[in-house]
Design a protein around this motif. Structure first.
Motif, PDB file in Angstrom:
ATOM      1  N   SER A  71       0.865  -1.178   0.000  1.00 56.96           N
ATOM      2  CA  SER A  71       0.000   0.000   0.000  1.00 56.96           C
ATOM      3  C   SER A  71       0.906   1.234   0.000  1.00 56.96           C
ATOM      4  O   SER A  71       2.090   1.155   0.311  1.00 56.96           O
ATOM      5  CB  SER A  71      -0.895   0.014   1.248  1.00 56.96           C
ATOM      6  OG  SER A  71      -0.121   0.259   2.415  1.00 56.96           O
ATOM      7  N   GLU A  72       0.326   2.356  -0.341  1.00 56.11           N
ATOM      8  CA  GLU A  72       1.099   3.604  -0.344  1.00 56.11           C
ATOM      9  C   GLU A  72       1.643   3.897   1.053  1.00 56.11           C
ATOM     10  O   GLU A  72       2.785   4.308   1.215  1.00 56.11           O
ATOM     11  CB  GLU A  72       0.228   4.766  -0.828  1.00 56.11           C
ATOM     12  CG  GLU A  72       0.996   6.070  -0.909  1.00 56.11           C
ATOM     13  CD  GLU A  72       0.203   7.206  -1.523  1.00 56.11           C
ATOM     14  OE1 GLU A  72       0.620   8.362  -1.330  1.00 56.11           O
ATOM     15  OE2 GLU A  72      -0.824   6.956  -2.193  1.00 56.11           O
ATOM     16  N   LEU A 126     -10.134  -7.087   8.013  1.00 53.40           N
ATOM     17  CA  LEU A 126     -10.253  -5.619   8.135  1.00 53.40           C
ATOM     18  C   LEU A 126      -9.094  -5.042   8.944  1.00 53.40           C
ATOM     19  O   LEU A 126      -8.498  -4.024   8.569  1.00 53.40           O
ATOM     20  CB  LEU A 126     -11.571  -5.242   8.807  1.00 53.40           C
ATOM     21  CG  LEU A 126     -12.797  -5.189   7.916  1.00 53.40           C
ATOM     22  CD1 LEU A 126     -14.061  -5.031   8.741  1.00 53.40           C
ATOM     23  CD2 LEU A 126     -12.671  -4.061   6.907  1.00 53.40           C
ATOM     24  N   PHE A 127      -8.773  -5.715  10.048  1.00 53.98           N
ATOM     25  CA  PHE A 127      -7.663  -5.259  10.889  1.00 53.98           C
ATOM     26  C   PHE A 127      -6.355  -5.240  10.090  1.00 53.98           C
ATOM     27  O   PHE A 127      -5.600  -4.270  10.142  1.00 53.98           O
ATOM     28  CB  PHE A 127      -7.524  -6.165  12.113  1.00 53.98           C
ATOM     29  CG  PHE A 127      -6.280  -5.905  12.911  1.00 53.98           C
ATOM     30  CD1 PHE A 127      -6.223  -4.850  13.801  1.00 53.98           C
ATOM     31  CD2 PHE A 127      -5.144  -6.699  12.749  1.00 53.98           C
ATOM     32  CE1 PHE A 127      -5.065  -4.583  14.526  1.00 53.98           C
ATOM     33  CE2 PHE A 127      -3.985  -6.451  13.461  1.00 53.98           C
ATOM     34  CZ  PHE A 127      -3.949  -5.384  14.351  1.00 53.98           C
ATOM     35  N   GLU A 128      -6.084  -6.318   9.367  1.00 54.00           N
ATOM     36  CA  GLU A 128      -4.835  -6.420   8.602  1.00 54.00           C
ATOM     37  C   GLU A 128      -4.760  -5.357   7.502  1.00 54.00           C
ATOM     38  O   GLU A 128      -3.706  -4.767   7.278  1.00 54.00           O
ATOM     39  CB  GLU A 128      -4.688  -7.817   7.988  1.00 54.00           C
ATOM     40  CG  GLU A 128      -4.480  -8.925   8.992  1.00 54.00           C
ATOM     41  CD  GLU A 128      -3.162  -8.828   9.739  1.00 54.00           C
ATOM     42  OE1 GLU A 128      -2.189  -8.278   9.201  1.00 54.00           O
ATOM     43  OE2 GLU A 128      -3.106  -9.316  10.888  1.00 54.00           O
ATOM     44  N   LEU A 129      -5.863  -5.119   6.828  1.00 49.21           N
ATOM     45  CA  LEU A 129      -5.873  -4.105   5.772  1.00 49.21           C
ATOM     46  C   LEU A 129      -5.610  -2.713   6.338  1.00 49.21           C
ATOM     47  O   LEU A 129      -4.795  -1.953   5.803  1.00 49.21           O
ATOM     48  CB  LEU A 129      -7.212  -4.129   5.021  1.00 49.21           C
ATOM     49  CG  LEU A 129      -7.488  -5.370   4.172  1.00 49.21           C
ATOM     50  CD1 LEU A 129      -8.893  -5.307   3.586  1.00 49.21           C
ATOM     51  CD2 LEU A 129      -6.463  -5.530   3.070  1.00 49.21           C
ATOM     52  N   LYS A 130      -6.286  -2.391   7.427  1.00 54.28           N
ATOM     53  CA  LYS A 130      -6.086  -1.073   8.043  1.00 54.28           C
ATOM     54  C   LYS A 130      -4.668  -0.943   8.588  1.00 54.28           C
ATOM     55  O   LYS A 130      -4.068   0.136   8.523  1.00 54.28           O
ATOM     56  CB  LYS A 130      -7.126  -0.836   9.144  1.00 54.28           C
ATOM     57  CG  LYS A 130      -8.520  -0.631   8.592  1.00 54.28           C
ATOM     58  CD  LYS A 130      -9.537  -0.464   9.711  1.00 54.28           C
ATOM     59  CE  LYS A 130     -10.939  -0.332   9.165  1.00 54.28           C
ATOM     60  NZ  LYS A 130     -11.940  -0.221  10.229  1.00 54.28           N
ATOM     61  N   ASP A 135      -7.406   2.730   3.883  1.00 54.00           N
ATOM     62  CA  ASP A 135      -8.457   3.485   4.575  1.00 54.00           C
ATOM     63  C   ASP A 135      -9.662   2.583   4.836  1.00 54.00           C
ATOM     64  O   ASP A 135      -9.853   1.557   4.179  1.00 54.00           O
ATOM     65  CB  ASP A 135      -8.865   4.721   3.756  1.00 54.00           C
ATOM     66  CG  ASP A 135      -9.565   4.358   2.469  1.00 54.00           C
ATOM     67  OD1 ASP A 135     -10.799   4.200   2.490  1.00 54.00           O
ATOM     68  OD2 ASP A 135      -8.885   4.223   1.425  1.00 54.00           O
ATOM     69  N   GLY A 136     -10.463   2.968   5.813  1.00 47.27           N
ATOM     70  CA  GLY A 136     -11.583   2.150   6.275  1.00 47.27           C
ATOM     71  C   GLY A 136     -12.573   1.772   5.188  1.00 47.27           C
ATOM     72  O   GLY A 136     -13.022   0.633   5.105  1.00 47.27           O
TER      73      GLY A 136
END
Length: 197
Positions: A71-72, A126-130, A135-136
């Motif tokens: 991710s950026e 969701l936790f890992e992505l954030k 962004d949410g």
């Protein structure tokens, strides 16, 4: 002050009166117009340092992306540990312009991998992505795009663990902890682990 250099492979170290200043990619050094032995001051070399930092930050980001997608925000964190903010901003802007950074696409790919390969529940994905800087809204969209069947995920882990009616409480508790760590709720886990008692 006298400028001296030491070139090794594709990098050039710059020195003023024998004191090390900084390193730049050799291609930047050779195209700079400066030559060894020039009488210069540090201020004259600042633009060269800025250009060198930007080039090295971009190269470093490209190496990271060649290993796996990022991710950026992940790239920003990693690059910021080694390069000044202006160089990091330059590298990320250039990568984005080339289409090499796409957080929404990255979120979808990572969400799918976490579900398919690791069996994580929605909550953990969701936790890992954030945690990776997504962004949410993008994280939620990536999870919603998956056909997550948490019941099947729980049963797979339970069956793979090999617990049965003869398993000890300690063995069952270990499986429960693993499932909770994967993002499944205790109430859902309890429904299915009871079958094996």
């Amino acid at each position: 002050m006298e400028l001296t250099v030491k070139t090794k492979k594709n990098k050039t170290d710059l020195y003023l009166d024998g004191e090390f200043l900084f390193t730049v990619p050799s291609v930047i050094w050779f195209s700079s117009g400066f030559r060894e032995g020039d009488d210069v001051n540090k201020e004259e070399l600042l633009s060269l340092k800025k250009e060198g930092d930007s080039s090295m930050a971009f190269d470093s980001a490209m190496r990271m992306l060649s290993l796996r997608a990022h991710s950026e925000e992940e790239l920003r964190r990693k690059l910021s540990a080694k390069f000044p903010k202006t160089a990091v901003d330059f590298a990320l802007e250039k990568l984005s312009g080339l289409g090499l950074i796409d957080d929404e696409k990255f979120a979808c790919l990572l969400a799918e991998e976490l579900y398919e390969r690791k069996g994580f529940a929605k909550k953990r994905i969701l936790f890992e992505l954030k945690n990776r800087g997504i962004d949410g809204e993008s994280a939620q969209n990536a999870v919603n795009a998956l056909d997550i069947q948490e019941k099947i995920g729980i049963i797979k882990v339970i069956e793979k663990s090999g617990i049965n009616e003869n398993s000890t409480k300690k063995e069952k508790d270990r499986v429960i902890r693993r499932l909770i760590n994967m993002g499944y709720s205790f109430s859902d886990i309890s429904k299915y682990i009871d079958i094996y008692e």
